[in-house]
Design a protein around this motif. Structure first.
Motif, PDB file in Angstrom:
ATOM      1  N   MET A   1       0.838  -1.197   0.000  1.00 22.94           N
ATOM      2  CA  MET A   1       0.000   0.000   0.000  1.00 22.94           C
ATOM      3  C   MET A   1       0.876   1.251   0.000  1.00 22.94           C
ATOM      4  O   MET A   1       0.603   2.201  -0.732  1.00 22.94           O
ATOM      5  N   ARG A   2       1.922   1.244   0.785  1.00 26.24           N
ATOM      6  CA  ARG A   2       2.846   2.382   0.862  1.00 26.24           C
ATOM      7  C   ARG A   2       3.478   2.627  -0.515  1.00 26.24           C
ATOM      8  O   ARG A   2       3.545   3.758  -0.997  1.00 26.24           O
ATOM      9  N   THR A   3       3.912   1.557  -1.158  1.00 27.87           N
ATOM     10  CA  THR A   3       4.535   1.673  -2.480  1.00 27.87           C
ATOM     11  C   THR A   3       3.548   2.228  -3.503  1.00 27.87           C
ATOM     12  O   THR A   3       3.902   3.098  -4.311  1.00 27.87           O
TER      13      THR A   3
ATOM     14  N   GLN B   1       1.411  10.408  -3.626  1.00 24.60           N
ATOM     15  CA  GLN B   1       0.965  10.771  -2.288  1.00 24.60           C
ATOM     16  C   GLN B   1       2.043  10.432  -1.274  1.00 24.60           C
ATOM     17  O   GLN B   1       2.806   9.495  -1.466  1.00 24.60           O
ATOM     18  N   LYS B   2       2.084  11.204  -0.198  1.00 26.74           N
ATOM     19  CA  LYS B   2       3.020  10.890   0.872  1.00 26.74           C
ATOM     20  C   LYS B   2       2.267  10.065   1.917  1.00 26.74           C
ATOM     21  O   LYS B   2       1.353  10.564   2.572  1.00 26.74           O
ATOM     22  N   PRO B   3       2.625   8.786   2.067  1.00 29.64           N
ATOM     23  CA  PRO B   3       1.866   7.919   2.967  1.00 29.64           C
ATOM     24  C   PRO B   3       2.231   8.146   4.431  1.00 29.64           C
ATOM     25  O   PRO B   3       3.369   7.940   4.841  1.00 29.64           O
TER      26      PRO B   3
ATOM     27  N   LEU C   1      -2.224   5.007   6.235  1.00 25.75           N
ATOM     28  CA  LEU C   1      -2.036   3.597   5.894  1.00 25.75           C
ATOM     29  C   LEU C   1      -2.933   2.712   6.751  1.00 25.75           C
ATOM     30  O   LEU C   1      -3.588   1.791   6.244  1.00 25.75           O
ATOM     31  N   HIS C   2      -2.974   2.977   8.053  1.00 25.70           N
ATOM     32  CA  HIS C   2      -3.802   2.165   8.948  1.00 25.70           C
ATOM     33  C   HIS C   2      -5.287   2.331   8.622  1.00 25.70           C
ATOM     34  O   HIS C   2      -6.050   1.356   8.664  1.00 25.70           O
TER      35      HIS C   2
END
Length: 74
Positions: free
Chosen positions: A44-46, A53-55, A60-61
């Motif tokens: 998801m971060r990738t 977007q800056k995660p 993320l959670h």
């Protein structure tokens, strides 16, 4: 018993086997995907970085919880 009855029995058993196998495989895959989701936080971060977007950890959670809740409803 005649040959026709044996053929009919074999066909019925084969159909029941296919139906039972289909539902058993479906249940197995549902349980497997519930225990091992196809996407994790690193993936998801990738994806978020690739979309520009800056995660943040909070975001993320939230997204992971939303995915888990959505999957549980199906």
């Amino acid at each position: 018993m005649s040959t026709g009855i044996w053929v009919l029995i074999v066909i019925i058993v084969a159909v029941l086997g296919f139906i039972g196998g289909f539902f058993a495989a479906r249940k197995y895959m549902e349980d497997y995907l519930k225990k091992n989701p196809p996407i994790n936080e690193q993936m998801m971060r990738t994806m978020m970085i690739q979309m520009g977007q800056k995660p943040s950890e909070k975001k993320l959670h939230q997204m992971m919880n939303a995915m888990k809740n959505n999957y549980g409803k199906k």
